[in-house]
Every structure is written in structure tokens, then in C-alpha cells.
Design an enzyme around this catalytic site. Sequence first.
Site, short mmCIF file in Angstrom:
data_model
loop_
_atom_site.label_atom_id
_atom_site.label_comp_id
_atom_site.label_asym_id
_atom_site.label_seq_id
_atom_site.Cartn_x
_atom_site.Cartn_y
_atom_site.Cartn_z
N SER A 1 -4.99 -5.46 -13.10
CA SER A 1 -5.47 -5.96 -14.26
C SER A 1 -5.83 -5.17 -15.40
CB SER A 1 -6.68 -6.90 -13.90
OG SER A 1 -7.49 -6.18 -12.99
N HIS B 1 -2.91 -8.67 -5.38
CA HIS B 1 -4.36 -8.03 -6.29
C HIS B 1 -5.46 -8.93 -6.20
CE1 HIS B 1 -6.64 -5.87 -9.51
NE2 HIS B 1 -6.04 -6.42 -10.31
N HIS C 1 -5.02 -0.59 0.64
CA HIS C 1 -5.45 -0.14 -0.72
C HIS C 1 -4.30 0.62 -1.22
CE1 HIS C 1 -7.17 0.26 -4.45
NE2 HIS C 1 -7.85 -0.50 -4.28
N ARG D 1 -17.33 -1.34 -2.25
CA ARG D 1 -17.69 -2.78 -2.64
C ARG D 1 -17.53 -3.75 -1.52
NH1 ARG D 1 -12.76 -3.11 -7.06
NH2 ARG D 1 -11.85 -2.54 -4.96
N ASP E 1 -11.98 -7.61 -1.14
CA ASP E 1 -11.45 -8.94 -1.22
C ASP E 1 -11.59 -9.64 0.05
OD1 ASP E 1 -10.90 -8.51 -3.93
OD2 ASP E 1 -8.78 -8.19 -3.62
N1 NMX Z 1 -1.19 -5.81 5.93
C1 NMX Z 1 -0.21 -5.48 6.53
N2 NMX Z 1 0.76 -4.84 5.93
C2 NMX Z 1 0.07 -3.99 5.04
C3 NMX Z 1 -1.26 -4.06 4.44
C4 NMX Z 1 -2.00 -5.10 5.27
N3 NMX Z 1 -3.00 -5.33 4.77
N4 NMX Z 1 -1.36 -3.22 3.40
C5 NMX Z 1 -0.35 -2.75 3.43
N5 NMX Z 1 0.66 -3.01 4.41
C6 NMX Z 1 2.18 -2.67 4.13
C7 NMX Z 1 2.83 -2.73 3.01
O1 NMX Z 1 3.10 -4.15 3.04
C8 NMX Z 1 3.91 -1.77 3.04
O2 NMX Z 1 5.10 -2.30 3.88
P1 NMX Z 1 6.68 -2.15 3.80
O3 NMX Z 1 6.76 -0.70 3.98
O4 NMX Z 1 7.18 -3.22 4.72
O5 NMX Z 1 6.55 -2.53 2.36
C9 NMX Z 1 3.37 -0.62 4.01
O6 NMX Z 1 2.40 -1.18 4.60
C10 NMX Z 1 2.77 0.49 3.02
O7 NMX Z 1 1.93 -0.07 2.00
P2 NMX Z 1 0.98 0.93 1.41
O8 NMX Z 1 1.55 2.08 0.91
O9 NMX Z 1 -0.19 1.25 2.65
O10 NMX Z 1 0.11 -0.01 0.36
P3 NMX Z 1 0.45 -0.28 -1.15
O11 NMX Z 1 0.05 0.88 -2.16
O12 NMX Z 1 2.21 -0.37 -1.34
O13 NMX Z 1 -0.21 -1.69 -1.58
C11 NMX Z 1 -1.85 -3.28 -1.21
C12 NMX Z 1 -1.47 -1.90 -1.50
C13 NMX Z 1 -3.55 -3.65 -1.39
C14 NMX Z 1 -0.96 -4.13 -2.04
C15 NMX Z 1 -1.51 -3.59 0.31
O14 NMX Z 1 -2.27 -2.79 0.96
C16 NMX Z 1 -1.74 -5.13 0.42
O15 NMX Z 1 -0.62 -5.79 0.47
N6 NMX Z 1 -2.88 -5.20 1.16
C17 NMX Z 1 -3.20 -6.76 1.33
C18 NMX Z 1 -3.47 -7.51 0.13
C19 NMX Z 1 -4.88 -7.23 -0.41
O16 NMX Z 1 -5.86 -6.99 0.41
N7 NMX Z 1 -4.75 -6.81 -1.85
C20 NMX Z 1 -5.91 -6.67 -2.46
C21 NMX Z 1 -6.20 -5.31 -3.00
C22 NMX Z 1 -7.44 -5.19 -3.58
N8 NMX Z 1 -7.64 -5.79 -5.06
O17 NMX Z 1 -8.63 -6.20 -5.18
O18 NMX Z 1 -6.79 -5.79 -5.66
C1 MLT Z 2 -8.97 -3.42 -8.11
O1 MLT Z 2 -10.21 -3.57 -8.00
O2 MLT Z 2 -8.67 -3.59 -9.15
C2 MLT Z 2 -8.27 -3.35 -6.74
O3 MLT Z 2 -9.05 -2.71 -5.68
C3 MLT Z 2 -7.01 -2.82 -6.64
C4 MLT Z 2 -6.76 -1.51 -7.24
O4 MLT Z 2 -7.56 -0.71 -7.49
O5 MLT Z 2 -5.56 -1.14 -7.47
#
Ligand code: NMX
Ligand code: MLT
Length: 440
Positions: free
Chosen positions: A240, A270, A316, A325, A371
Site C-alpha cells: 500500500s 497484504h 512476513h 503490532r 493481521d
Molecule cells: N502460511 C503458509 N505458508 C507461508 C506462510 C504462511 N503464513 N508465509 C509464508 N509462507 C510460504 C510462502 O507462501 C512461500 O511458499 P512458496 O515457496 O511455495 O512460494 C514460502 O513460505 C516462502 O515465503 P516467505 O519468503 O517466508 O514470505 P514472503 O516474503 O514471500 O511473503 C507474506 C510474505 C506475508 C506474503 C507471507 O508470509 C504470507 O503469505 N503470509 C500469510 C498472509 C499474511 O498474513 N499476510 C499479511 C502480511 C502483513 N500485512 O499486514 O500485510
Molecule cells: C504492512 O503493515 O504493510 C505489512 O506488515 C506488510 C509489509 O510490511 O510488507
Amino acid sequence: MKLKEKLKEKIETERERVNRLLKEHGDVKVGDITIAQVIGGMRGLKVLVTDISYLDPFEGIRYRGYTVDEVLQKLPKPKGAEMPYDEAQFYLLMTGDIPTEQEVQEIIDLFKEKRKVPNYVYKVLDSMPTQARPDVMLAVAVDTMQQESVFAKAYAENKITKQNAWEYMLEDVLNLLPKIPMIAAYIYRLKYKNNNQIPENPDLDFGGNFAYMMGIDKPYDDFSRLYFILLSDHESGNVSAHTTHLVASAWADAYYSLAAGINGLSGPLHGGATQEALKWFQELLKKLNKIPTKEELEQFCWDTLNSGQVIPGYGHAVLRKTDPRFVAQLEFGKKHLPDDKLFQLVSLLYEVAPDVLTKHGKAKNPWPNCDNITGTIQAHYGVDQYEFYPVLFDISRSMGVLSNITWDRALGYPIERPKSVTLKMLESLVQKDTTAKVWF
Ligand code: NMX
Ligand code: MLT
């Protein structure tokens, strides 16, 4: 206006710092880029600059150098309230200083003066399809108000220079931000409360008035203040903030830029994760028809992972520990809703999920982010319409992204335009084949 005068002084100094870095040290290397980073969502690439907040992977967020705990302790609070004014957080983000009571009062008064939403916005919202998502409605409302932009008007009249551009941006920001919670509460009651609207309360602040217009009793006002402070900024690379910055970098005004940021926040990876987390907990309760044991919860986590889904609210891109948070909301919950079954489930998941994710071996960060918990507290106060959660995140994030784009313009940061390459180019790098001429 004292805020503007203060910013003027600070901007002078900061411009000198930027110019010195560029002129005297512009060719100093910040880092190298690997193919994994180019293909992998630019993870870890230091290609953005902001002083408004910084995210340390282990410590978590610092807003202008202050941790979550410090901000909650140092910022001025409304009389009798547990949580600080959101206006104080906005002042901190914008200026870098903890405001005095008098300084925060100036922002509160200014926001009250500016928060009346034009009638045409309500007409547009009223005419949207009933199936429209609340955050779509918010983005539409913000875009609809673009015609109010003083920056766009001054630009059309050739009044804008690189030196004065930030002043017009600031004016737009101060006109726009106070309206966001007003519009959000309107959308909530339009969609979920038969359009039975509650007029604003002129005595109340940003977070307090939002709770009032939502029609929810204390301590929802304090939870709103807390939540809006916590999510306000998370350095510049999150989707965002980055989207808002990118759109503003082409000198779009604050309205276009914020609407883009709101759209950017929506995705389930996100800001949409807040919604996904509550949905996940509800599906769990529906499946088991009771509060699960630790073992049952562990199995549900595995079922989620084995079906190729993520555990929402865990992991994350930068953080490598529990998000402070999340902790701040957990503390609020322990104090105000310790007996809430859904809230207890969040705490139980915190005991179970990190181990499961570690064993699963994919996520680089097995700890919860902000979240995972928000929805359970919102639901406790009656806001269980989880489609609305991205709007709550938007209200908060508006404070940070609008501060950032004001500073972007003050410091003269140029249009953002990174270079892309083709896969063939990357392959030729690996093969060290510098003679290749065809890149597709
Ligand atoms: N559950 C299952 N698998 C996960 C999770 C999770 N919570 N988090 C990461 N992974 C997987 C990810 O999908 C990836 O799989 P693949 O190799 O098959 O593509 C692998 O672990 C490596 O990912 P990371 O490098 O640890 O994470 P990345 O930096 O790519 O993504 C997020 C970060 C936040 C997108 C990821 O952790 C996620 O999808 N979390 C769940 C959704 C979430 O909670 N999002 C909110 C973030 C905070 N916000 O407010 O925005
Ligand atoms: C945010 O607050 O924007 C989320 O934790 C996602 C991020 O920092 O990448």
C-alpha cells in the site's frame, strides 16, 4: 498554520542532506542485486528512502525512531482515555516530533474543521451496487473527491514548482485525511446497518468519533485509536505504501495516490489478510463445532498447509519475529476481552502455529503479524463483517502514506521508474555471454 511553518523549517534542512548525499556521494554503492531478488519480488533490495518509519526484522517497526511501546507511552491522550490521539501519531509521522498538548490540539481542531464530507460523495456511495466491497467504495469515494485537489488545480494554472509543490500536497493531505474515517463509518452503516447513519460528534477526536459513528460503545474508541496508530506506517516497501508513493511520484495528487494505495492494500497477502484470518478461525469453529484442543488446532494448521493455503496472519516479508503490532493488540485483548472464545483461540494458535510452520519449513518467518488478531477483537465489538477489515487498515495506513508523499514532494524525489530485463538477458548473464544480441 504552525504545522506548515514547522515543516518548512525541517524541509530546508532535509533538502540540504539529500542534496549533499546526491552531490558528494551519489556513486557510493548501497548493495548488489541477485537474480533471486530480481525474480523474487525485490525482497531485501534497498531501493526506497523514507525517514518516517523503519522496520527492523527482529525489533519490528519504529515510527520516527520510536517503538510501538514508546509511541503508546509518549503521545498525548484524550482525558480519561487509555490510548493516544491518532492526531498525535499523524503529527509525529509528519514532523518527527512528539507533539505537545497544544500542538496536538491544533491538529484536532484542524481535522474537525476539515472532516465534513461533500454530499456528492454520499450520493455516489448510495448508488453503488449492494455487492460492492467496502474498500472498493472507499477508493471510489477518494477518487470522486479528486476534483477538490488544490494541487491539481494549481498545476493546471502553472503555479507549481519543485520548491512549492509540497505545500499544495500538504493542503490536499489535510483536506483528505480527516474525511477517511467519516466515509468509512458511513460505508459500514450503509452496508450493514440499513443505512441508519449516526452524525459526527463535534466533541470527539479522529478515533473517538469513528467509534461513535460506527455506533459502538467504549472501549471501541480506544481500540480504534490503538489500531489506527499501529498500522499507520510500515516503512516504504509494503504494497500500500509503495503503490501510493509510486503513483504520487508521477506528480499525481493525494486523491489519485491514496485511492491507488487503497486498492494496493486489498490483496489477501497484504491488508486482506485481516479478513482471511477471521474467516479461517470461523471455518475452524464451524468444522469442529467447539473450541479446539491444541492437538486439533495443530491438525487444522496442517490441513491448511497441506491443501496449499497459507495460515493468514503468519509470516512476513521483512519481520523475523512476532510483530509488535500483534503484541500490542494481544495486550489490549488480555485486558478487555480475556474471556472471549475467539480471542482465546488467537492465543492458542500463537502457541501452536510457529512450531507447525517451522516444521513445514517454507515460511521464513513462522511468527504472527498484526493481521492475525485484529478480526477477533473487531468481532468482539460487533464488527464481524470481515469484508470491512481492509477499510479499517486503510484508515490507519492513510496517515503514513499521506505523510510520506508530502515528504517525497518536499524532497523532490523523482518519478519512480526502475529498469526491467528479459529472462534471456538474465540467462545470458549466467552464461556470461555478452555477445548475445536477441533478448527475447
Ligand atoms: N502460511 C503458509 N505458508 C507461508 C506462510 C504462511 N503464513 N508465509 C509464508 N509462507 C510460504 C510462502 O507462501 C512461500 O511458499 P512458496 O515457496 O511455495 O512460494 C514460502 O513460505 C516462502 O515465503 P516467505 O519468503 O517466508 O514470505 P514472503 O516474503 O514471500 O511473503 C507474506 C510474505 C506475508 C506474503 C507471507 O508470509 C504470507 O503469505 N503470509 C500469510 C498472509 C499474511 O498474513 N499476510 C499479511 C502480511 C502483513 N500485512 O499486514 O500485510
Ligand atoms: C504492512 O503493515 O504493510 C505489512 O506488515 C506488510 C509489509 O510490511 O510488507
